[in-house]
Design a protein around this motif. Structure first.
Motif, PDB file in Angstrom:
ATOM      1  N   ALA A   1       0.620  -1.353  -0.694  1.00  0.00           N
ATOM      2  CA  ALA A   1       0.132   0.022   0.372  1.00  0.00           C
ATOM      3  C   ALA A   1       1.109   1.435   0.229  1.00  0.00           C
ATOM      4  N   PRO A   2       0.820   1.938  -1.176  1.00  0.00           N
ATOM      5  CA  PRO A   2       1.581   3.401  -0.734  1.00  0.00           C
ATOM      6  C   PRO A   2       1.426   3.760   0.790  1.00  0.00           C
ATOM      7  N   VAL A   3       2.018   4.436   1.046  1.00  0.00           N
ATOM      8  CA  VAL A   3       2.973   5.307   2.260  1.00  0.00           C
ATOM      9  C   VAL A   3       2.786   6.937   2.727  1.00  0.00           C
ATOM     10  N   VAL A   4       1.946   7.086   3.274  1.00  0.00           N
ATOM     11  CA  VAL A   4       0.809   8.097   3.427  1.00  0.00           C
ATOM     12  C   VAL A   4       2.603   8.947   3.984  1.00  0.00           C
ATOM     13  N   GLN A   5       2.680  10.405   3.442  1.00  0.00           N
ATOM     14  CA  GLN A   5       3.884  10.734   4.057  1.00  0.00           C
ATOM     15  C   GLN A   5       3.448  11.939   4.622  1.00  0.00           C
ATOM     16  N   GLN A   6       3.998  11.862   5.994  1.00  0.00           N
ATOM     17  CA  GLN A   6       2.832  13.562   6.688  1.00  0.00           C
ATOM     18  C   GLN A   6       4.216  14.679   6.283  1.00  0.00           C
ATOM     19  N   SER A   7       3.130  15.485   6.533  1.00  0.00           N
ATOM     20  CA  SER A   7       3.355  17.473   6.371  1.00  0.00           C
ATOM     21  C   SER A   7       4.153  17.795   7.177  1.00  0.00           C
ATOM     22  N   GLY A   8       4.827  17.461   8.064  1.00  0.00           N
ATOM     23  CA  GLY A   8       6.022  17.363   8.692  1.00  0.00           C
ATOM     24  C   GLY A   8       5.424  18.161  10.234  1.00  0.00           C
ATOM     25  N   GLY A   9       5.881  19.066  10.978  1.00  0.00           N
ATOM     26  CA  GLY A   9       5.865  19.536  12.550  1.00  0.00           C
ATOM     27  C   GLY A   9       5.446  20.975  12.452  1.00  0.00           C
ATOM     28  N   ALA A  10       4.989  21.947  13.630  1.00  0.00           N
ATOM     29  CA  ALA A  10       5.456  23.299  13.839  1.00  0.00           C
ATOM     30  C   ALA A  10       6.308  23.713  13.388  1.00  0.00           C
ATOM     31  N   ALA A  11       7.821  22.674  13.662  1.00  0.00           N
ATOM     32  CA  ALA A  11       8.536  23.258  13.439  1.00  0.00           C
ATOM     33  C   ALA A  11       9.265  24.148  12.235  1.00  0.00           C
ATOM     34  N   LYS A  12       8.300  23.210  11.089  1.00  0.00           N
ATOM     35  CA  LYS A  12       8.183  23.122   9.839  1.00  0.00           C
ATOM     36  C   LYS A  12       8.289  24.741   9.157  1.00  0.00           C
ATOM     37  N   TRP A  13       6.518  24.435   9.555  1.00  0.00           N
ATOM     38  CA  TRP A  13       6.314  25.693   9.538  1.00  0.00           C
ATOM     39  C   TRP A  13       6.526  27.172  10.447  1.00  0.00           C
ATOM     40  N   ILE A  14       7.525  27.275  11.620  1.00  0.00           N
ATOM     41  CA  ILE A  14       7.654  28.510  12.100  1.00  0.00           C
ATOM     42  C   ILE A  14       9.054  28.910  11.383  1.00  0.00           C
ATOM     43  N   GLY A  15       9.898  27.899  10.921  1.00  0.00           N
ATOM     44  CA  GLY A  15      11.374  28.086   9.700  1.00  0.00           C
ATOM     45  C   GLY A  15      10.816  29.051   8.466  1.00  0.00           C
ATOM     46  N   ILE A  16       9.965  28.673   7.894  1.00  0.00           N
ATOM     47  CA  ILE A  16       9.276  28.680   6.517  1.00  0.00           C
ATOM     48  C   ILE A  16       8.802  30.432   6.583  1.00  0.00           C
ATOM     49  N   GLY A  17       7.822  31.405   8.121  1.00  0.00           N
ATOM     50  CA  GLY A  17       7.669  31.905   7.768  1.00  0.00           C
ATOM     51  C   GLY A  17       8.975  32.972   8.595  1.00  0.00           C
ATOM     52  N   LEU A  18       9.496  33.154   9.300  1.00  0.00           N
ATOM     53  CA  LEU A  18      10.722  33.325   9.542  1.00  0.00           C
ATOM     54  C   LEU A  18      11.667  33.764   8.718  1.00  0.00           C
ATOM     55  N   GLY A  19      12.057  32.322   7.796  1.00  0.00           N
ATOM     56  CA  GLY A  19      12.730  32.437   6.263  1.00  0.00           C
ATOM     57  C   GLY A  19      12.407  33.646   5.379  1.00  0.00           C
ATOM     58  N   GLY A  20      10.549  33.668   5.116  1.00  0.00           N
ATOM     59  CA  GLY A  20      10.204  34.793   4.672  1.00  0.00           C
ATOM     60  C   GLY A  20       9.858  36.161   4.542  1.00  0.00           C
ATOM     61  N   SER A  21       9.594  36.541   6.044  1.00  0.00           N
ATOM     62  CA  SER A  21      10.235  37.585   6.921  1.00  0.00           C
ATOM     63  C   SER A  21      10.796  37.738   6.898  1.00  0.00           C
ATOM     64  N   ALA A  22      12.183  37.107   6.768  1.00  0.00           N
ATOM     65  CA  ALA A  22      13.618  37.953   6.530  1.00  0.00           C
ATOM     66  C   ALA A  22      14.185  38.565   5.040  1.00  0.00           C
ATOM     67  N   LEU A  23      13.242  37.023   4.149  1.00  0.00           N
ATOM     68  CA  LEU A  23      13.661  38.003   2.517  1.00  0.00           C
ATOM     69  C   LEU A  23      12.287  39.261   2.124  1.00  0.00           C
ATOM     70  N   LEU A  24      11.692  39.446   3.095  1.00  0.00           N
ATOM     71  CA  LEU A  24      10.654  40.511   2.800  1.00  0.00           C
ATOM     72  C   LEU A  24      11.259  41.809   3.709  1.00  0.00           C
ATOM     73  N   LEU A  25      12.164  41.450   4.803  1.00  0.00           N
ATOM     74  CA  LEU A  25      12.307  42.733   5.252  1.00  0.00           C
ATOM     75  C   LEU A  25      13.363  42.348   4.476  1.00  0.00           C
ATOM     76  N   ALA A  26      14.566  41.780   4.074  1.00  0.00           N
ATOM     77  CA  ALA A  26      15.453  42.468   2.993  1.00  0.00           C
ATOM     78  C   ALA A  26      15.191  43.552   1.738  1.00  0.00           C
ATOM     79  N   VAL A  27      14.057  42.943   0.570  1.00  0.00           N
ATOM     80  CA  VAL A  27      13.440  43.618   0.020  1.00  0.00           C
ATOM     81  C   VAL A  27      13.123  44.707   0.141  1.00  0.00           C
ATOM     82  N   ALA A  28      12.293  45.105   1.624  1.00  0.00           N
ATOM     83  CA  ALA A  28      12.529  46.483   1.762  1.00  0.00           C
ATOM     84  C   ALA A  28      12.883  47.469   2.231  1.00  0.00           C
ATOM     85  N   VAL A  29      14.057  47.138   2.966  1.00  0.00           N
ATOM     86  CA  VAL A  29      15.750  47.745   2.607  1.00  0.00           C
ATOM     87  C   VAL A  29      15.772  48.062   1.587  1.00  0.00           C
ATOM     88  N   SER A  30      16.067  47.052   0.562  1.00  0.00           N
ATOM     89  CA  SER A  30      16.293  47.237  -1.057  1.00  0.00           C
ATOM     90  C   SER A  30      15.663  48.413  -2.232  1.00  0.00           C
TER      91      SER A  30
END
Length: 101
Positions: free
Chosen positions: A44-73
């Protein structure tokens, strides 16, 4: 019944039993052969889990840092454009003063 008749009857029964046993063994072997030739059932196909909250927190922090860099530029580009405009206006004024003498 005499011993000879009883022995012959037992021999006939044994022969019949051995034929039945041989027939059952042949059927079992045929079943094993057909089962071995069948394609294995895929797992049977294995269902992969989407990950935990740490993954989404990391994505949020990375996105915020990127948007901050674009704003300063963008602010740096705007300041550069204003400074260049002021320089051009001052140089134009100086050039006009030099032409008038």
């Amino acid at each position: 019944m005499s011993d000879l008749n009883k022995a012959s009857q037992d021999a006939i029964d044994a022969a019949a039993n051995s034929e039945q046993v041989a027939l059952v063994l042949a059927v079992l072997q045929a079943q094993q052969i057909t089962q071995a030739q069948q394609a294995p059932v895929p797992p049977a196909p294995v269902v992969q889990q989407s990950g935990g909250a740490a993954k989404w927190i990391g994505i949020g922090l990375g996105g915020s840092a990127l948007l901050l860099a674009v704003a300063v530029s963008a602010v740096a580009v705007a300041i550069s454009a204003v400074a260049l405009t002021i320089c051009v206006l001052i140089l134009r004024s100086v050039w006009q003063d030099l032409r008038k003498g």
